[in-house]
Design an enzyme around this catalytic site. Structure first.
Site: not given
Ligand code: RIB
Ligand code: CA
Length: 313
Positions: A11, A16, A40, A124, A165-166, A239-240
């Protein structure tokens, strides 16, 4: 060593975007397709961003648009972190990479069906597309080598106090994946909060001096600003790409195989991943959970991929 075939479901989103570059440029991997999911940003934004990043690094693979809402029909954009375009901070090229006519889930099915070897799925973003694929194409599950996903947390969350979040965006989808019985590796906030874009990393990017590295500096400076404003983290966590890096070199992370479930009904905790580090439930250990990052090795891989992306005139 034969490159590992993988599909990246994402996303984009700043982190990403870097995951796409790492998956595309490291010779240990063969990125055979990109699928997008809203998270996102709305599905149109994240899909355009995926095509723009692919264009930026001369990447020509099928890109297909996926779910615009969670399984239960919820949608939210993380504009507070990623901006209005979901990838603010730098001028990105108009996409030259065509959009597949297939839905993301059908592209996943086509790529798996046509592959003469098992394929890894790296996710991701929210797990909606992956869950829909598993439900719609059960016969193709055996072609999935493993699923590596960025999401969840063994401790605190970021979208709510306990939900990352994801996973929070589509807990039902996460539940489908966690119950799938496939080999799973979770890269949650515990490990991704170690993948910080420090001042030293920015200095290494500055020293590259390529058009791609300059674009990435712009993107990451935006990401650093919003992360500091929202989470008081001056060095933002990338993160990703952690989920991609561990496929290249498993020693990038240290994992523990434990039981992971997702809270679906908690009033305050919906979307939380319940990571049973001490086997209190006695339930099946269904997931490798990455807890430690080899920072040096991670950035070695990430910076090398950016350097490899330099556009040759
Ligand atoms: O919490 C972080 C994740 O949520 C990452 O993948 C960021 O890109 C969002 O998608
Ligand atoms: Ca992401």
């Amino acid at each position: 060593m034969k490159p590992i075939p993988l599909i990246l479901d994402c996303d984009p989103g700043h982190d990403d975007a870097l995951a796409i570059i790492l998956a595309a440029k490291n010779p240990a991997l063969k990125l055979i397709g990109i699928t997008t999911v809203s998270g996102n940003g709305g599905i149109a934004k994240v899909t355009l961003n995926a095509r723009r990043i692919a264009t930026l690094v001369n990447l020509h693979v099928p890109i297909a648009e996926g779910a615009g809402k969670s399984i239960l029909g919820e949608v939210e954009e993380a504009t507070d972190i990623h901006g209005e375009s979901a990838l603010d901070g730098a001028e990105l090229p108009e996409p030259k990479v065509e959009l597949s006519k297939l839905h993301a889930v059908d592209l996943m099915a086509e790529l798996l069906r046509d592959s003469n070897e098992k394929v890894t799925i790296v996710a991701t973003g929210p797990l909606t597309n992956v869950a829909l694929f598993l439900k719609m194409y059960p016969a193709l599950k055996e072609k999935v080598n493993e699923i590596v996903f960025m999401g969840g947390s063994a401790t605190r969350g970021n979208r709510t106090p306990f939900a990352e979040f994801n996973i929070w965006m589509d807990p039902e989808a996460a539940d489908v994946v966690l119950r799938s019985g496939l080999p799973l590796t979770m890269c949650g906030l515990d490990v991704t909060h170690q993948a910080l874009v420090t001042k030293e990393i920015f200095a290494k990017l500055e020293s590259m001096g390529t058009s791609v590295s300059k674009t990435i500096i712009g993107l990451l400076k935006f990401f650093a600003k919003t992360y500091d404003e929202v989470f008081e983290m001056p060095d933002p966590p990338l993160h990703d790409p952690v989920a991609v890096a561990l496929l290249i070199d498993r020693s990038v992370v240290k994992c523990r195989k434990v039981n992971v479930q997702v809270e679906l009904t908690g009033t305050l905790t919906r979307g939380a991943t319940v990571v049973d580090l001490h086997d209190r439930f006695g339930a099946r250990a269904n997931c490798e959970v990455a807890l430690e990052l080899d920072f040096k090795r991670f950035w070695e891989l990430m910076l090398d991929a950016i350097a490899q992306s330099a556009i040759t005139k």
